[in-house]
Design an enzyme around this catalytic site. Sequence first.
Site, PDB file in Angstrom:
ATOM      1  N   HIS A  72      44.639  35.327  19.684  1.00 14.99           N
ATOM      2  CA  HIS A  72      44.790  35.416  21.145  1.00 14.99           C
ATOM      3  C   HIS A  72      44.000  34.292  21.792  1.00 14.99           C
ATOM      4  O   HIS A  72      42.952  33.874  21.288  1.00 14.99           O
ATOM      5  CB  HIS A  72      44.389  36.786  21.680  1.00 14.99           C
ATOM      6  N   ASP A  74      42.886  34.374  25.052  1.00 13.76           N
ATOM      7  CA  ASP A  74      41.965  34.787  26.115  1.00 13.76           C
ATOM      8  C   ASP A  74      40.628  35.247  25.546  1.00 13.76           C
ATOM      9  O   ASP A  74      40.515  35.621  24.369  1.00 13.76           O
ATOM     10  CB  ASP A  74      42.587  35.879  27.000  1.00 13.76           C
ATOM     11  N   ASP A 104      35.452  35.484  18.665  1.00 10.54           N
ATOM     12  CA  ASP A 104      36.570  36.320  19.141  1.00 10.54           C
ATOM     13  C   ASP A 104      37.425  35.560  20.142  1.00 10.54           C
ATOM     14  O   ASP A 104      37.201  35.662  21.325  1.00 10.54           O
ATOM     15  CB  ASP A 104      36.005  37.608  19.752  1.00 10.54           C
ATOM     16  N   GLU A 136      45.174  39.568  25.445  1.00 11.76           N
ATOM     17  CA  GLU A 136      44.837  40.530  24.392  1.00 11.76           C
ATOM     18  C   GLU A 136      43.669  41.402  24.819  1.00 11.76           C
ATOM     19  O   GLU A 136      43.661  42.609  24.612  1.00 11.76           O
ATOM     20  CB  GLU A 136      44.483  39.793  23.093  1.00 11.76           C
ATOM     21  N   GLU A 137      42.680  40.769  25.441  1.00  8.77           N
ATOM     22  CA  GLU A 137      41.430  41.473  25.739  1.00  8.77           C
ATOM     23  C   GLU A 137      41.591  42.516  26.844  1.00  8.77           C
ATOM     24  O   GLU A 137      40.687  43.323  27.051  1.00  8.77           O
ATOM     25  CB  GLU A 137      40.332  40.465  26.142  1.00  8.77           C
ATOM     26  N   GLU A 164      41.409  38.126  13.859  1.00  8.05           N
ATOM     27  CA  GLU A 164      40.234  38.670  14.563  1.00  8.05           C
ATOM     28  C   GLU A 164      39.025  38.592  13.632  1.00  8.05           C
ATOM     29  O   GLU A 164      39.174  38.613  12.407  1.00  8.05           O
ATOM     30  CB  GLU A 164      40.486  40.135  14.959  1.00  8.05           C
ATOM     31  N   HIS A 359      32.249  39.632  22.440  1.00 13.00           N
ATOM     32  CA  HIS A 359      31.958  40.133  23.791  1.00 13.00           C
ATOM     33  C   HIS A 359      30.472  40.066  24.136  1.00 13.00           C
ATOM     34  O   HIS A 359      30.078  40.524  25.202  1.00 13.00           O
ATOM     35  CB  HIS A 359      32.480  41.569  23.990  1.00 13.00           C
TER      36      HIS A 359
HETATM   37 ZN   LIG Z   1      39.754  39.437  19.789  1.00 14.93          ZN
END
Ligand SMILES: [Zn+2]
Length: 388
Positions: A72, A74, A104, A136-137, A164, A359
């Site tokens: 992903h 984003d 990530d 995705e997030e 991931e 994150h």
């Molecule tokens: Zn991810």
Amino acid sequence: MNTLNSVDMLGRLVAFPTVSRDSNLPLIDWVEDYLEGFGARCRRTWNAEGTKANLMAAIGPDAPGGVVLSGHTDVVPVDGQDWNTDPFELTERDGLLYGRGSSDMKGFSAAFLARLASLNAAAMAKPLYLALSYDEEVGCLGIDRMVDDALGHFARPEFAIIGEPTTMQIVRAHKSINVFRTVVTGKAAHSSQPQRGAGAILAAARIIEHLDALGRSRRAAASESGCEPPWTTVQVGTIQGGTAVNILPAQCEFLWEYRGLPGEDPESIIEAMQAFIEREVLPDLREFAPETSIETTPIARVPPLMPDPEAKAERWVRGLRGVRDGGSGEVSFATEAGSFQRAGISSVVCGPGSIDQAHQPNEFIDPAELKRCEAMIDDVFAYLYRSS
Ligand SMILES: [Zn+2]
């Protein structure tokens, strides 16, 4: 041909501040341009506003089989986080590479984009697909569009690797995510005259209590799962409603979710909840106010990655260099893998970096992880050269 190594490529990708709320188009433009240098056949699919795009690129023969490498584009926001470096400038400190998305999951995308320079397209017997999604997030909102479009325009791939961060261990199953908004519309009345209205909050409370009971029953039935915790979890996250203590509330709204075990039918909780509403709550709500209603709408549905009894992708990926032995096998975080699996593509999650970094402020990746990922990708390319 512009050739960048994985670290340089990661620096390029991190420099695009692709926080989910913002457009990812500058990154997509740059990557598409780069991919076209390798003769890739690119397809974009868009969000409704036209501000974000998925990019699916095919390289090699137009034939069934082959491999999807999926990431992903984003990243989660950095607001309120205490970073020691600029999150959108990849920075090396003490041998680690810091930047938002380094783990990530721009690390995986950087590795496959960089290794393309070594791909011998003329030798390919099977196609390679590179999939880059948006949003995705915020609930895997883009991926299904890309997968549906790809199936309509390309032959069906055999395997998908979703990169991931798993520290290059194989994840063969993960939970589903199912997020809903439930709005109870009652009817306002003076609280001394409840027979002239319908209170939305008490009705909502009954539904929420039932959701709690559903969650408890799933916990009581906890199974042998690698997921932590090993049961389907149910949560109510927000609730609003009412204006004053002496007015029957005309509305109550709550946001709730459940995260289902990989092997559990993701419809079972929502169906049980709807049946309870129709059977128990609506008749009471409508006793004095037939116009009242209870509406539940999905906000995000991420399918589980179900364990594949044949373990096709798992057995194949296990034989690739760079992939670590062991690992948890089943995890509680969700990915886009279930969307590929639903499309009939045997899928696993395996990528560089650690979910522990995801994150977080000062997110980093160990460049040794990128090296492992490069080895895996080189073996994916070798597989594509073989005709059987
Ligand atoms: Zn991810």
